[in-house]
Motif scaffolding. Structure first.
Motif, PDB file in Angstrom:
ATOM      1  N   ALA A  48       1.325  -1.089  -0.579  1.00 37.19           N
ATOM      2  CA  ALA A  48       0.122  -0.012  -0.287  1.00 37.19           C
ATOM      3  C   ALA A  48       0.863   1.091  -0.164  1.00 37.19           C
ATOM      4  CB  ALA A  48      -0.617  -0.053   0.906  1.00 37.19           C
ATOM      5  N   ARG A  49       0.502   1.908  -1.059  1.00 30.34           N
ATOM      6  CA  ARG A  49       0.847   3.526  -0.318  1.00 30.34           C
ATOM      7  C   ARG A  49      -0.334   4.498  -0.544  1.00 30.34           C
ATOM      8  NH1 ARG A  49       3.227   7.352   0.142  1.00 30.34           N
ATOM      9  NH2 ARG A  49       4.914   8.548  -0.665  1.00 30.34           N
ATOM     10  N   GLY A  50      -0.011   5.337   1.161  1.00 31.07           N
ATOM     11  CA  GLY A  50      -1.152   6.131   1.554  1.00 31.07           C
ATOM     12  C   GLY A  50      -2.607   4.610   0.637  1.00 31.07           C
ATOM     13  N   LYS A  51      -4.161   5.485  -0.175  1.00 35.77           N
ATOM     14  CA  LYS A  51      -4.801   4.576  -0.294  1.00 35.77           C
ATOM     15  C   LYS A  51      -4.898   3.764  -1.595  1.00 35.77           C
ATOM     16  CE  LYS A  51      -7.669   8.515   2.062  1.00 35.77           C
ATOM     17  NZ  LYS A  51      -8.627   8.894   1.634  1.00 35.77           N
ATOM     18  N   SER A  65      -3.818  -0.227  -7.984  1.00 37.04           N
ATOM     19  CA  SER A  65      -5.731  -0.011  -7.996  1.00 37.04           C
ATOM     20  C   SER A  65      -5.933   0.864  -6.994  1.00 37.04           C
ATOM     21  CB  SER A  65      -6.306  -0.989  -8.102  1.00 37.04           C
ATOM     22  OG  SER A  65      -5.695  -1.613  -6.686  1.00 37.04           O
ATOM     23  N   HIS A  66      -7.289   2.138  -6.937  1.00 33.51           N
ATOM     24  CA  HIS A  66      -7.149   2.681  -5.750  1.00 33.51           C
ATOM     25  C   HIS A  66      -8.885   2.484  -5.023  1.00 33.51           C
ATOM     26  CE1 HIS A  66      -8.463   5.970  -3.432  1.00 33.51           C
ATOM     27  NE2 HIS A  66      -7.266   6.566  -3.924  1.00 33.51           N
ATOM     28  N   GLY A  71     -14.658   0.498  -4.325  1.00 36.24           N
ATOM     29  CA  GLY A  71     -13.941  -0.929  -4.379  1.00 36.24           C
ATOM     30  C   GLY A  71     -13.743  -1.452  -2.923  1.00 36.24           C
ATOM     31  N   ALA A  72     -13.492  -2.496  -3.661  1.00 35.26           N
ATOM     32  CA  ALA A  72     -12.893  -3.570  -2.599  1.00 35.26           C
ATOM     33  C   ALA A  72     -11.601  -4.445  -3.312  1.00 35.26           C
ATOM     34  CB  ALA A  72     -13.838  -4.298  -2.239  1.00 35.26           C
ATOM     35  N   TRP A  73     -11.208  -5.469  -2.358  1.00 37.39           N
ATOM     36  CA  TRP A  73     -10.583  -6.846  -3.088  1.00 37.39           C
ATOM     37  C   TRP A  73     -10.635  -7.876  -2.070  1.00 37.39           C
ATOM     38  CZ3 TRP A  73      -7.946  -7.811  -7.671  1.00 37.39           C
ATOM     39  CH2 TRP A  73      -7.027  -6.995  -8.081  1.00 37.39           C
ATOM     40  N   LEU A 106     -13.635  -1.280  -9.003  1.00 35.28           N
ATOM     41  CA  LEU A 106     -12.498  -0.411  -9.078  1.00 35.28           C
ATOM     42  C   LEU A 106     -12.060   0.574  -9.831  1.00 35.28           C
ATOM     43  CD1 LEU A 106     -10.263  -3.399  -8.645  1.00 35.28           C
ATOM     44  CD2 LEU A 106     -10.667  -2.296  -6.877  1.00 35.28           C
ATOM     45  N   PRO A 107     -12.360   1.960  -9.376  1.00 35.26           N
ATOM     46  CA  PRO A 107     -12.697   2.991 -10.302  1.00 35.26           C
ATOM     47  C   PRO A 107     -11.320   3.255 -11.090  1.00 35.26           C
ATOM     48  CG  PRO A 107     -12.307   3.992  -8.025  1.00 35.26           C
ATOM     49  CD  PRO A 107     -12.756   2.062  -8.028  1.00 35.26           C
ATOM     50  N   VAL A 108     -10.148   3.239 -10.028  1.00 34.14           N
ATOM     51  CA  VAL A 108      -8.179   3.135 -10.931  1.00 34.14           C
ATOM     52  C   VAL A 108      -8.184   2.055 -11.178  1.00 34.14           C
ATOM     53  CG1 VAL A 108      -6.689   4.310 -11.095  1.00 34.14           C
ATOM     54  CG2 VAL A 108      -8.673   5.705  -9.735  1.00 34.14           C
TER      55      VAL A 108
END
Length: 264
Positions: A48-51, A65-66, A71-73, A106-108
């Protein structure tokens, strides 16, 4: 919107399920990468890097991914029913013999060269839960626009990465300052204490299934989501209003007695 602690938990789950294993299934359901095939490659790590989530894959590739708002994994064992949402909401599938990771809503989602990750996350300030954490830089970033409202400055991931709307409201309460107070009018020592509290809270919650800023199981939060309920300190009903530009405003909560400063 998931906050830094939640995203770090997601990274840990994905890393545990995928890292060191060869992909036997790869399906990126966005037009730009629909023909990309990652099968046969080993997942090196998920971090993770921030969000943001960075899934690094053999061959110098990174799946970025963001989660944003929805969104969810999800990680599933072989034969386990997928329950993260309807099939048309699936944006990514990464499968190994042992597990399948499914990315919903996932929007990104983009496939980058690992050497180009800075294109996706290079704008971020120090990560509150990352190895690059630098308190002095975070404080300096926050104070570079003195007229900016405290709540907006805390949410800006370019200043420091990992604070979302929940922590914004909770940190402003702990600072006894409304989210609309110009950050430059706060003593530097107060901003430093606020940043210290932010890191402490995210670290305390990075392994918890349910976030708590009060140290209690109920209520778990001081002000967020508690509109019209009594303040835990003074009993005054908690208030709410949106903060931010119209297209990016967020509901914000505060105690009108415990927190000093301007309000809408």
């Amino acid at each position: 919107m998931p906050e830094g602690d939640t995203v770090h938990q997601a990274a840990r789950r994905l890393h545990s399920a995928l890292a060191g294993r060869v992909l036997t299934r790869s399906d990126l359901r966005v037009p730009q990468y629909a023909t990309a095939d990652l099968t046969g490659r080993t997942v090196l790590d998920v971090t993770a890097r921030g969000k943001h989530l960075l899934t690094r894959i053999e061959g110098g590739l990174t799946l970025h991914s963001h989660l944003r708002m929805d969104g969810a994994w999800k990680v599933y064992a072989p034969g386990e029913r997928w329950s993260g949402g309807p099939a048309h909401q699936i944006r990514a599938i990464l499968g190994t013999v042992e597990h399948t990771a499914v990315g919903y809503r996932l929007p990104v989602l983009e496939l980058l060269r690992t050497q180009d990750e800075t294109q996706a996350v290079g704008h971020l300030g120090p990560d509150l839960l990352g190895p690059d954490w630098d308190q002095e830089t975070a404080v300096r970033n926050l104070l570079q626009d003195p007229a900016r409202p405290l709540g907006e400055a805390l949410l800006d991931q370019r200043n420091l990465a990992g604070i979302g709307n929940v922590y914004k409201s909770e940190l402003c309460f702990l600072a006894a300052t409304t989210p609309w107070f110009p950050i430059g009018e706060l003593p530097t020592a107060t901003v430093e204490r606020l940043v210290t509290a932010a890191r402490r809270l995210l670290e305390a919650n990075r392994d918890r299934p349910a976030r708590s800023t009060t140290g209690r199981r109920d209520p778990r939060l001081y002000v967020y989501g508690r509109v019209s309920r009594p303040c835990l300190r003074c009993g005054t009903p908690i208030r709410t209003a949106n903060q931010g530009a119209p297209a990016r405003d967020r509901p914000t909560y505060w105690c009108p007695r415990c927190q000093l400063g301007p309000t809408p």
